[in-house]
Design a protein around this motif. Structure first.
Motif, PDB file in Angstrom:
ATOM      1  N   LEU A 268       0.826  -1.209   0.000  1.00  0.00           N
ATOM      2  CA  LEU A 268       0.000   0.000   0.000  1.00  0.00           C
ATOM      3  C   LEU A 268       0.860   1.258   0.000  1.00  0.00           C
ATOM      4  O   LEU A 268       0.550   2.240  -0.696  1.00  0.00           O
ATOM      5  CB  LEU A 268      -0.921  -0.005   1.225  1.00  0.00           C
ATOM      6  N   TYR A 272       0.830   4.161  -3.188  1.00  0.00           N
ATOM      7  CA  TYR A 272       0.479   5.577  -3.064  1.00  0.00           C
ATOM      8  C   TYR A 272       1.680   6.505  -3.203  1.00  0.00           C
ATOM      9  O   TYR A 272       1.506   7.688  -3.508  1.00  0.00           O
ATOM     10  CB  TYR A 272      -0.307   5.805  -1.770  1.00  0.00           C
ATOM     11  N   ARG A 312     -11.537  -0.484  -8.524  1.00  0.00           N
ATOM     12  CA  ARG A 312     -12.045  -0.835  -7.194  1.00  0.00           C
ATOM     13  C   ARG A 312     -13.200  -1.828  -7.267  1.00  0.00           C
ATOM     14  O   ARG A 312     -13.513  -2.494  -6.266  1.00  0.00           O
ATOM     15  CB  ARG A 312     -12.460   0.439  -6.452  1.00  0.00           C
ATOM     16  N   THR A 365      -4.174   1.413  -9.258  1.00  0.00           N
ATOM     17  CA  THR A 365      -4.302   1.953  -7.897  1.00  0.00           C
ATOM     18  C   THR A 365      -5.546   1.406  -7.215  1.00  0.00           C
ATOM     19  O   THR A 365      -5.491   0.886  -6.094  1.00  0.00           O
ATOM     20  CB  THR A 365      -4.354   3.488  -7.916  1.00  0.00           C
ATOM     21  N   THR A 369      -5.422  -1.708  -4.314  1.00  0.00           N
ATOM     22  CA  THR A 369      -5.839  -1.257  -2.986  1.00  0.00           C
ATOM     23  C   THR A 369      -6.946  -2.145  -2.428  1.00  0.00           C
ATOM     24  O   THR A 369      -6.887  -2.596  -1.277  1.00  0.00           O
ATOM     25  CB  THR A 369      -6.323   0.206  -3.033  1.00  0.00           C
ATOM     26  N   ILE A 396      -0.905   3.799   3.893  1.00  0.00           N
ATOM     27  CA  ILE A 396      -1.479   4.496   2.738  1.00  0.00           C
ATOM     28  C   ILE A 396      -1.150   5.981   2.791  1.00  0.00           C
ATOM     29  O   ILE A 396      -0.668   6.571   1.815  1.00  0.00           O
ATOM     30  CB  ILE A 396      -3.012   4.291   2.692  1.00  0.00           C
TER      31      ILE A 396
END
Length: 419
Positions: A268, A272, A312, A365, A369, A396
């Protein structure tokens, strides 16, 4: 248990889909204020042309968020999740409204004094972000993976929502006076409403959903004290029989949890670092001039947000969900090939290649995640899941701070007069 579903499996308890919808809205609320700030950055570049708003405001926001989540992660077992999350959303609501007040009181004028006040309000966003994000991810880690996935997807939806609205307002007001300011005010008003909605949903609806009560009572039976206030809000009293037994309070230390999940935490962090070194500062200041003119950066931001949202939701397809720890590490590290790709595309490529690269950045991303955040809590007791969720948010936000700092390296050799 007095609720009548203590002997049922979670799959048979009502309220799962309602909880997923609420978690998605809460995810939108956790990022919509900041997404609005990033999306109306063109307005702040007009008002404060000499102060690099997209970079400076992000640099103000993230360190405050990191410092706050580190404090909360250390004391997470002693803090009421309910009070923590509600405080965060109320702070988001007030801070977003203050941005409107600031702009109206200054009549959209710049200056160092107004910029300092703006940075102060943005700092409160960082405080609210860590308060909400760590609290909710820790809380949802106690529950089924679908809820934390919905929350993370909601935070991605915030970016898409603000980007779409920004493109619409830009097209609608482009030929009118103060068109950027009008669009910005609409954004901030909508964000304020969404934040207030989140306060209401989390305070009155979410704790009363059957599946939420089930998981919170289960966490309490495993020794978690962070859920007591939420159980009380749901009408469940006399919880001392669930949490007073010292044998239930035995749990792994934060150090042990971190050592067992160091690959997830570093994954993570690296995700980021890369993402925030490029988004949003690079897109506004390093992509050059193209035929799209002032639309170019907005379209790139919109494409990032869209593909981040898609990423996501991709793990909902089982065969696309990456669960192997080595495969996740390889995927995270391989993303760093995007750094030279962005550099040479900005210098020599056209807008089509840049759009493709920003789409890959957003997709990976969001996808990676969600994969890490839904897999990591499995196999732990309630208090350990809450602690691990907070620790992962620390990494994060730590990655975001490092990424933002490294993002300034893109300015080396660039003529400042170009801003």
């Amino acid at each position: 248990m007095a609720d009548g579903y203590e002997n049922q499996t979670p799959e048979n308890i009502q309220g799962k889909y309602q909880a997923m919808v609420v978690c998605c809205i809460l995810g939108v609320g956790s990022l919509v204020a900041w997404s609005s700030m990033l999306t109306i950055a063109d307005y702040y570049y007009q008002v404060f042309p000499d102060y690099h708003p997209s970079r400076v405001l992000t640099l103000v926001y993230q360190p405050i968020a990191l410092a706050t989540i580190m404090i909360f992660a250390y004391h997470e077992s002693k803090i009421s999740t309910r009070k923590r999350v509600l405080t965060g959303y109320i702070l988001f609501t007030i801070s977003t409204f203050l941005l409107i007040v600031l702009d109206l009181s200054t009549k959209g004028q710049g200056g160092i004094g107004h910029y300092i006040v703006l940075c102060t309000i943005v700092a409160s966003f960082g405080l609210a972000d860590a308060t909400v994000k760590g609290g909710l991810i820790g809380d949802l880690s106690l529950m089924c993976p679908e809820l934390i996935q919905s929350y993370i997807a909601g935070s991605g939806m915030a970016g898409v929502l603000t980007s779409v609205l920004r493109l619409i307002t830009k097209a609608a007001f482009e030929k009118s006076n103060n068109h950027l300011r009008k669009g910005a005010m609409i954004f901030l008003a909508i964000s304020t409403f969404i934040e207030f909605l989140c306060v209401m949903l989390y305070a009155y609806m979410f704790p009363k959903l059957p599946i939420v009560k089930y998981y919170r009572r289960k966490a309490a039976s495993e020794g978690s004290k962070t859920v007591v206030a939420d159980l009380g809000a749901a009408g469940i009293q006399n919880q001392s029989d669930l949490i007073d037994d010292d044998s239930k309070n035995q749990r792994l230390s934060k150090k042990d949890l971190l050592l067992q999940n160091i690959d997830y935490a570093m994954g993570l962090f690296l995700i980021y670092v890369l993402t925030l070194s490029i988004f949003p500062g690079f897109l506004y200041e390093n992509t050059g001039q193209h035929g799209l003119g002032s639309w170019y950066a907005l379209i790139l931001v919109a494409m990032y947000n869209f593909w981040d949202l898609v990423g996501r939701y991709v793990p909902l397809v089982n065969w696309l969900k990456v669960e192997n720890r080595k495969a996740l590490t390889i995927a995270v590290v391989s993303r760093y090939f995007l750094v030279p790709a962005f550099y040479f595309t900005a210098k020599y490529g056209d807008k089509g290649w840049m759009m493709m690269l920003i789409s890959i950045l957003g997709l990976t991303t969001g996808h990676l995640t969600v994969c890490i955040m839904t897999i990591a809590p499995k196999g732990y007791k309630g208090p350990e899941k809450n602690a691990l969720g907070n620790l992962l948010v620390v990494f994060i936000l730590g990655g975001a701070v490092v990424g933002i700092s490294l993002g300034w390296l893109w300015l080396i050799g660039k003529n400042n007069n170009a801003f």
